[in-house]
Motif scaffolding. Structure first.
Motif, mmCIF file in Angstrom:
data_model
loop_
_atom_site.group_PDB
_atom_site.id
_atom_site.type_symbol
_atom_site.label_atom_id
_atom_site.label_comp_id
_atom_site.label_asym_id
_atom_site.label_seq_id
_atom_site.Cartn_x
_atom_site.Cartn_y
_atom_site.Cartn_z
ATOM 1 N N ASP A 1 0.316 -1.325 -0.076
ATOM 2 C CA ASP A 1 -0.047 0.056 -0.243
ATOM 3 C C ASP A 1 0.680 1.304 0.107
ATOM 4 O O ASP A 1 0.270 1.930 -0.706
ATOM 5 N N GLU A 2 1.695 1.299 0.494
ATOM 6 C CA GLU A 2 3.227 2.490 0.619
ATOM 7 C C GLU A 2 3.460 2.912 -0.498
ATOM 8 O O GLU A 2 3.485 3.791 -1.382
ATOM 9 N N VAL A 3 3.876 1.508 -0.606
ATOM 10 C CA VAL A 3 4.983 1.991 -2.057
ATOM 11 C C VAL A 3 3.377 2.037 -3.661
ATOM 12 O O VAL A 3 3.920 2.989 -4.138
ATOM 13 N N LEU A 4 2.068 1.828 -3.028
ATOM 14 C CA LEU A 4 1.717 1.903 -4.249
ATOM 15 C C LEU A 4 1.089 3.497 -4.586
ATOM 16 O O LEU A 4 0.615 4.685 -5.133
ATOM 17 N N ALA A 5 1.031 4.443 -2.837
ATOM 18 C CA ALA A 5 0.994 5.672 -2.482
ATOM 19 C C ALA A 5 1.711 6.495 -3.223
ATOM 20 O O ALA A 5 1.795 7.908 -3.743
ATOM 21 N N ARG A 6 3.043 5.937 -3.524
ATOM 22 C CA ARG A 6 3.926 6.467 -3.881
ATOM 23 C C ARG A 6 4.100 6.400 -4.904
ATOM 24 O O ARG A 6 4.307 7.505 -6.710
ATOM 25 N N VAL A 7 3.822 5.933 -6.190
ATOM 26 C CA VAL A 7 3.757 5.394 -7.507
ATOM 27 C C VAL A 7 2.301 6.496 -7.919
ATOM 28 O O VAL A 7 2.240 7.141 -9.320
ATOM 29 N N ALA A 8 0.822 6.313 -7.096
ATOM 30 C CA ALA A 8 0.374 7.456 -7.927
ATOM 31 C C ALA A 8 0.442 8.996 -6.873
ATOM 32 O O ALA A 8 -0.058 9.461 -8.277
ATOM 33 N N ALA B 1 15.110 5.132 -7.472
ATOM 34 C CA ALA B 1 15.289 6.519 -7.035
ATOM 35 C C ALA B 1 14.041 6.547 -7.048
ATOM 36 O O ALA B 1 13.955 7.795 -4.802
ATOM 37 N N ALA B 2 12.806 6.608 -7.045
ATOM 38 C CA ALA B 2 11.157 7.213 -6.043
ATOM 39 C C ALA B 2 11.039 6.592 -5.134
ATOM 40 O O ALA B 2 9.775 5.964 -4.516
ATOM 41 N N GLY B 3 11.633 5.080 -4.695
ATOM 42 C CA GLY B 3 10.802 3.935 -3.312
ATOM 43 C C GLY B 3 9.842 3.570 -4.438
ATOM 44 O O GLY B 3 9.195 2.436 -3.350
ATOM 45 N N PHE B 4 9.741 3.124 -5.796
ATOM 46 C CA PHE B 4 8.418 1.999 -6.245
ATOM 47 C C PHE B 4 8.722 0.432 -5.954
ATOM 48 O O PHE B 4 8.712 -0.348 -5.925
ATOM 49 N N GLY B 5 10.484 0.040 -5.407
ATOM 50 C CA GLY B 5 11.039 -1.450 -5.901
ATOM 51 C C GLY B 5 12.469 -0.840 -4.953
ATOM 52 O O GLY B 5 13.239 -0.053 -4.859
ATOM 53 N N VAL B 6 12.454 -2.299 -4.115
ATOM 54 C CA VAL B 6 13.876 -2.164 -3.430
ATOM 55 C C VAL B 6 15.334 -3.080 -4.155
ATOM 56 O O VAL B 6 16.003 -2.727 -3.829
ATOM 57 N N VAL B 7 14.366 -3.803 -4.869
ATOM 58 C CA VAL B 7 15.554 -4.428 -5.290
ATOM 59 C C VAL B 7 14.868 -4.249 -7.251
ATOM 60 O O VAL B 7 13.634 -4.576 -7.734
ATOM 61 N N ASN B 8 15.616 -3.555 -7.744
ATOM 62 C CA ASN B 8 15.708 -2.856 -9.605
ATOM 63 C C ASN B 8 15.904 -3.929 -10.994
ATOM 64 O O ASN B 8 16.991 -3.840 -10.430
#
Length: 463
Positions: free
Chosen positions: A30-37, A166-173
């Motif tokens: 939910d936190e990641v999805l909020a960042r993406v939004a 950099a945006a915090g959408f993923g921990v490992v990319n």
């Protein structure tokens, strides 16, 4: 940009929190999805993104943790994969509007390993046309921008992977790298990245010099990713045999190591003075820790870079020429003009260009063999405007910017990128640490040592 700002949820911390029940994969998703939004509309990191599938994967992970049946250290951890890492049922187009969508029936090796480990794949990330630019400019996706400064490039070709980190959408990319494509985004965004030894991470379309590797905010997260995705896969006929590597053991003492500092590649663009100063300062810190630091002179020339550029132009002219005229018109004009110079290259000239790759490998191995590691710039220039396809703009200068990175692709040696400072205007400066082939954990350990030993003024702060 000075001062430490830890990643909100490193992979190791997430696993501990899931195990204790202090948080859950659903809450993190939910936190990641909020960042993406909040940021995706301006950053443009994703080629494919489906919030519902992210929530479903997070719920499944949460149930496993409650049962005490976690699949591994990445279970429930948000990750991203580059568009060219195929996911079953998810259309992929290689970053170009000229391609026909491919809807694979099976997951690529990297995706399969991530799913086997319970990772939550947030989405497939953007890339420029066929991955042949060091920027986030794509005829299909538009411009992917730096979350740190939207006016600046995110780098490429693993552009969306860098933006997501950099945006915090993923921990490992996860990205791919044939001449610097995971290290450039890391360099211009202040991130960490590893291009591992050739064959260490299996890929479903192996190609000369091409490797896959992780981008993250910390070296520990690179190691966490490597522990999962480096298992062999029969579909990659170049993959290395199974190896018992303690990826989480990053302890190392540089004292007594023989380390080269490589400041002049011998080819390509000149190194920006601020970048040179930062690399020298890093080398001095290794020397202060007891390493023997020796300057390594340039071992390639512009002819080698020109030959590699010629070989790639011919390779992608073939791909471009197989498109119908309507689809060719959709390819990014810069790429269309670049490949056009490969149209009339003779077979003899193409073979000469191919043989130059072997020569580059020979020179790289021989030049670096006396050393435990080589320190150098990643890129000779700082981050450039986001809408430029290449570091010099829209002119055609071949591959003048990859002289420090491409040697390790062709030699198959591991090489990392880690932030080493900032230019006066705040743009990030990276240090590359390369090592002998198969010494991936050694390179990560030295990168981790630098991460801990570097001055506070060199530590990036992420939004």
């Amino acid at each position: 940009m000075a001062g430490a700002a830890p990643l909100p949820h490193p992979a190791g911390a997430l696993a501990a929190a899931y195990a204790s029940g202090s948080t859950s994969p659903v809450e993190v998703a939910d936190e990641v999805l909020a960042r993406v939004a909040a940021r995706e509309h301006e950053v443009n990191a994703f080629a494919e993104f489906d919030a519902a599938s992210v929530r479903a994967a997070a719920r499944a992970s949460a149930a496993r943790w409650r049962r005490g049946e976690a699949l591994g250290p990445l279970d429930g951890v948000p990750v991203t994969v580059k568009e060219n890492m195929h996911r079953a049922g998810v259309a992929a187009r290689g970053g170009t509007a000229g391609s026909t969508p491919v809807v694979p029936e099976a997951d690529s090796p990297i995706v399969a390993r991530l799913l086997e480990g319970g990772a939550v794949i947030v989405g497939s990330t953007t890339m420029p046309d066929w991955g042949m630019l060091s920027s986030g400019v794509s005829s299909l996706h538009g411009v992917t921008r730096s979350p740190l400064d939207l006016d600046l490039t995110v780098g490429g070709s693993s552009s969306g992977a860098g933006a997501a980190a950099a945006a915090g959408f993923g921990v490992v990319n996860l990205g791919t790298d044939i001449g610097g494509s995971v290290r450039f985004p890391a360099a211009w965004l202040g991130l960490a990245a590893l291009k591992p030894s050739a064959g260490r991470i299996p890929i479903d379309t192996p190609y000369l010099g091409r490797a896959a590797g992780p981008i993250a905010r910390t070296v520990a997260d690179l190691a966490a990713g490597m522990a999962v995705v480096s298992r062999p896969d029969v579909r990659d006929y170049t993959s290395l045999p199974p190896a018992d590597i303690a990826w989480d053991d990053l302890a190392i003492d540089p004292a007594g190591l023989r380390i080269a500092v490589h400041l002049d590649a011998g080819a390509g663009m000149p190194v920006d003075p601020a970048i040179r100063s930062a690399v020298v300062a890093a080398a001095d810190r290794f020397a202060d820790a007891g390493a023997e630091v020796v300057e390594l002179p340039g071992f390639i020339d512009d002819g080698v870079l020109d030959d590699i550029d010629t070989f790639w132009r011919v390779r992608f002219w073939r791909t471009y020429s197989e498109l119908g005229s309507a689809r060719r018109a959709l390819v990014l004009p810069y790429i269309a003009e670049w490949v056009a110079k490969g149209a009339d290259v003779s077979g003899t000239r193409t073979l000469e260009a191919y043989e130059a790759i072997g020569e580059l490998r020979r020179r790289t191995v021989l030049a670096t063999a006396p050393f435990d590691a080589v320190l150098s710039p990643v890129a000779p220039m700082l981050a450039f405007p986001a809408d430029w396809p290449m570091p010099w703009g829209h002119d055609d200068r071949g591959m003048a910017h990859i002289a420090f990175t491409v040697p390790y692709n062709m030699s198959g040696q591991p090489a990392s990128s880690i932030n080493a400072g900032f230019a006066p205007d705040g743009r990030a400066i990276a240090l590359q640490i390369a090592g002998p082939r198969f010494a991936d954990r050694h390179v990560l350990a030295l990168t981790s040592w630098w991460e801990a030993a570097r001055p506070g003024s060199t530590v990036p702060v992420f939004p």
